[in-house]
Design a protein around this motif. Structure first.
Motif, PDB file in Angstrom:
ATOM      1  N   LEU A  13       0.846  -1.189   0.000  1.00  0.00           N
ATOM      2  CA  LEU A  13       0.000   0.000   0.000  1.00  0.00           C
ATOM      3  C   LEU A  13       0.884   1.242   0.000  1.00  0.00           C
ATOM      4  O   LEU A  13       1.753   1.393   0.861  1.00  0.00           O
ATOM      5  CB  LEU A  13      -0.910  -0.009   1.226  1.00  0.00           C
ATOM      6  CG  LEU A  13      -2.016   1.035   1.291  1.00  0.00           C
ATOM      7  CD1 LEU A  13      -2.935   0.926   0.084  1.00  0.00           C
ATOM      8  CD2 LEU A  13      -2.819   0.868   2.577  1.00  0.00           C
ATOM      9  N   GLU A  14       0.671   2.136  -0.982  1.00  0.00           N
ATOM     10  CA  GLU A  14       1.552   3.296  -1.106  1.00  0.00           C
ATOM     11  C   GLU A  14       0.868   4.636  -0.914  1.00  0.00           C
ATOM     12  O   GLU A  14       1.540   5.652  -0.723  1.00  0.00           O
ATOM     13  CB  GLU A  14       2.282   3.275  -2.454  1.00  0.00           C
ATOM     14  CG  GLU A  14       1.392   3.323  -3.677  1.00  0.00           C
ATOM     15  CD  GLU A  14       2.197   3.408  -4.973  1.00  0.00           C
ATOM     16  OE1 GLU A  14       3.434   3.329  -4.918  1.00  0.00           O
ATOM     17  OE2 GLU A  14       1.567   3.563  -6.033  1.00  0.00           O
ATOM     18  N   LYS A  15      -0.480   4.687  -0.971  1.00  0.00           N
ATOM     19  CA  LYS A  15      -1.143   5.973  -0.761  1.00  0.00           C
ATOM     20  C   LYS A  15      -2.619   5.781  -0.496  1.00  0.00           C
ATOM     21  O   LYS A  15      -3.194   4.725  -0.780  1.00  0.00           O
ATOM     22  CB  LYS A  15      -0.942   6.900  -1.963  1.00  0.00           C
ATOM     23  CG  LYS A  15      -1.513   6.406  -3.270  1.00  0.00           C
ATOM     24  CD  LYS A  15      -1.045   7.259  -4.447  1.00  0.00           C
ATOM     25  CE  LYS A  15       0.444   7.196  -4.648  1.00  0.00           C
ATOM     26  NZ  LYS A  15       0.908   7.872  -5.876  1.00  0.00           N
ATOM     27  N   ILE A  16      -3.221   6.831   0.066  1.00  0.00           N
ATOM     28  CA  ILE A  16      -4.650   6.877   0.351  1.00  0.00           C
ATOM     29  C   ILE A  16      -5.256   7.973  -0.516  1.00  0.00           C
ATOM     30  O   ILE A  16      -4.749   9.095  -0.550  1.00  0.00           O
ATOM     31  CB  ILE A  16      -4.891   7.198   1.841  1.00  0.00           C
ATOM     32  CG1 ILE A  16      -4.328   6.081   2.716  1.00  0.00           C
ATOM     33  CG2 ILE A  16      -6.376   7.402   2.122  1.00  0.00           C
ATOM     34  CD1 ILE A  16      -4.201   6.477   4.186  1.00  0.00           C
ATOM     35  N   LEU A  17      -6.338   7.646  -1.223  1.00  0.00           N
ATOM     36  CA  LEU A  17      -7.013   8.602  -2.093  1.00  0.00           C
ATOM     37  C   LEU A  17      -8.402   8.889  -1.548  1.00  0.00           C
ATOM     38  O   LEU A  17      -9.144   7.956  -1.214  1.00  0.00           O
ATOM     39  CB  LEU A  17      -7.133   8.041  -3.516  1.00  0.00           C
ATOM     40  CG  LEU A  17      -5.831   7.589  -4.191  1.00  0.00           C
ATOM     41  CD1 LEU A  17      -6.119   7.000  -5.564  1.00  0.00           C
ATOM     42  CD2 LEU A  17      -4.846   8.744  -4.303  1.00  0.00           C
ATOM     43  N   LEU A  18      -8.776  10.159  -1.478  1.00  0.00           N
ATOM     44  CA  LEU A  18     -10.072  10.556  -0.935  1.00  0.00           C
ATOM     45  C   LEU A  18     -10.876  11.313  -1.984  1.00  0.00           C
ATOM     46  O   LEU A  18     -10.376  12.246  -2.598  1.00  0.00           O
ATOM     47  CB  LEU A  18      -9.905  11.444   0.297  1.00  0.00           C
ATOM     48  CG  LEU A  18      -9.116  10.850   1.476  1.00  0.00           C
ATOM     49  CD1 LEU A  18      -9.060  11.860   2.617  1.00  0.00           C
ATOM     50  CD2 LEU A  18      -9.737   9.536   1.942  1.00  0.00           C
ATOM     51  N   THR A  19     -12.159  10.910  -2.149  1.00  0.00           N
ATOM     52  CA  THR A  19     -13.027  11.601  -3.092  1.00  0.00           C
ATOM     53  C   THR A  19     -13.649  12.852  -2.478  1.00  0.00           C
ATOM     54  O   THR A  19     -13.830  13.858  -3.169  1.00  0.00           O
ATOM     55  CB  THR A  19     -14.161  10.691  -3.591  1.00  0.00           C
ATOM     56  OG1 THR A  19     -14.982  10.270  -2.485  1.00  0.00           O
ATOM     57  CG2 THR A  19     -13.607   9.470  -4.319  1.00  0.00           C
TER      58      THR A  19
END
Length: 214
Positions: A49-55
């Protein structure tokens, strides 16, 4: 790019784990809660896991983001800066919606229309789609003809616009002027409920079907 939906929170929000098959590097979209469920998918698939994306900034989409980021040393990417007021009010959202307490946070990076984010060797295009919230963004894979739309659009429905700074006309514009041009064959993963395609929604969605605007 492969993906798996992980339903989280009492709202059964569609958190998604996306990964690049060439590198096994992954991102998680909208980790609203239930971190163990998310990490179980990461472990089972052998992903990094390399990043968190938020809408957008609603608690069922972001409630576990800061905890996951701090525990794993990950950046939080998105949403648009116009949703920071929602992130600043996470304590209030926790109380209002019956969630465990969540502290406010600021993303590592805000997103703008036209930005791109990578997942391993794959690229997602960022589109700004205000209406449900003013800072709502979506993530589009042109290669896969698939888009993660958060709470902009659902199968047979559209996002609510009765929240502070929501705007119904902006939402309709986002759907018809930003999403539809991507193509009828594009599959979308909504924030809740089953996946669909833009073509199906243009034919039958009672809120945004083409015949409503003729």
């Amino acid at each position: 790019m492969k993906y798996q939906i992980v339903p989280v929170t009492p709202f059964q929000q569609n958190c998604s784990v996306l990964w690049c098959e060439e590198t096994n590097k992954a991102a998680v979209v909208d980790p609203g809660g239930d971190i163990d469920r998310i990490l179980n998918v990461i472990k089972k698939e052998g992903l990094t896991l390399e990043k968190i994306l938020l809408t957008h900034g609603h608690i069922d989409h972001v409630g576990a983001a800061d905890t996951l980021a701090k525990s794993s040393g990950l950046p939080i990417i998105g949403p648009h800066k116009a949703d920071q007021f929602w992130l600043d009010n996470l304590s209030g959202q926790s109380k209002n919606f019956g969630f465990l307490p969540v502290e406010p946070f600021t993303p590592t990076q805000y997103l703008e229309a036209g930005d791109k984010v990578t997942v391993g060797e794959q690229t997602l295009q960022v589109l700004h789609c205000p209406g449900h919230t003013p800072g709502h963004v979506v993530f589009y894979s042109d290669k896969d003809k698939r888009v993660w739309v958060g709470d902009v659009l659902f199968r047979g429905s559209i996002g609510r616009t009765d929240f502070p700074q929501s705007n119904h006309q902006d939402l309709i514009q986002s759907i018809t002027k930003v999403l539809w041009p991507l193509g009828n064959d594009v599959e979308f993963v909504p924030g809740h409920g089953p996946v669909s395609t833009f073509g199906i929604e243009r034919q039958s969605n009672p809120f945004v079907a083409d015949q409503l605007f003729e």
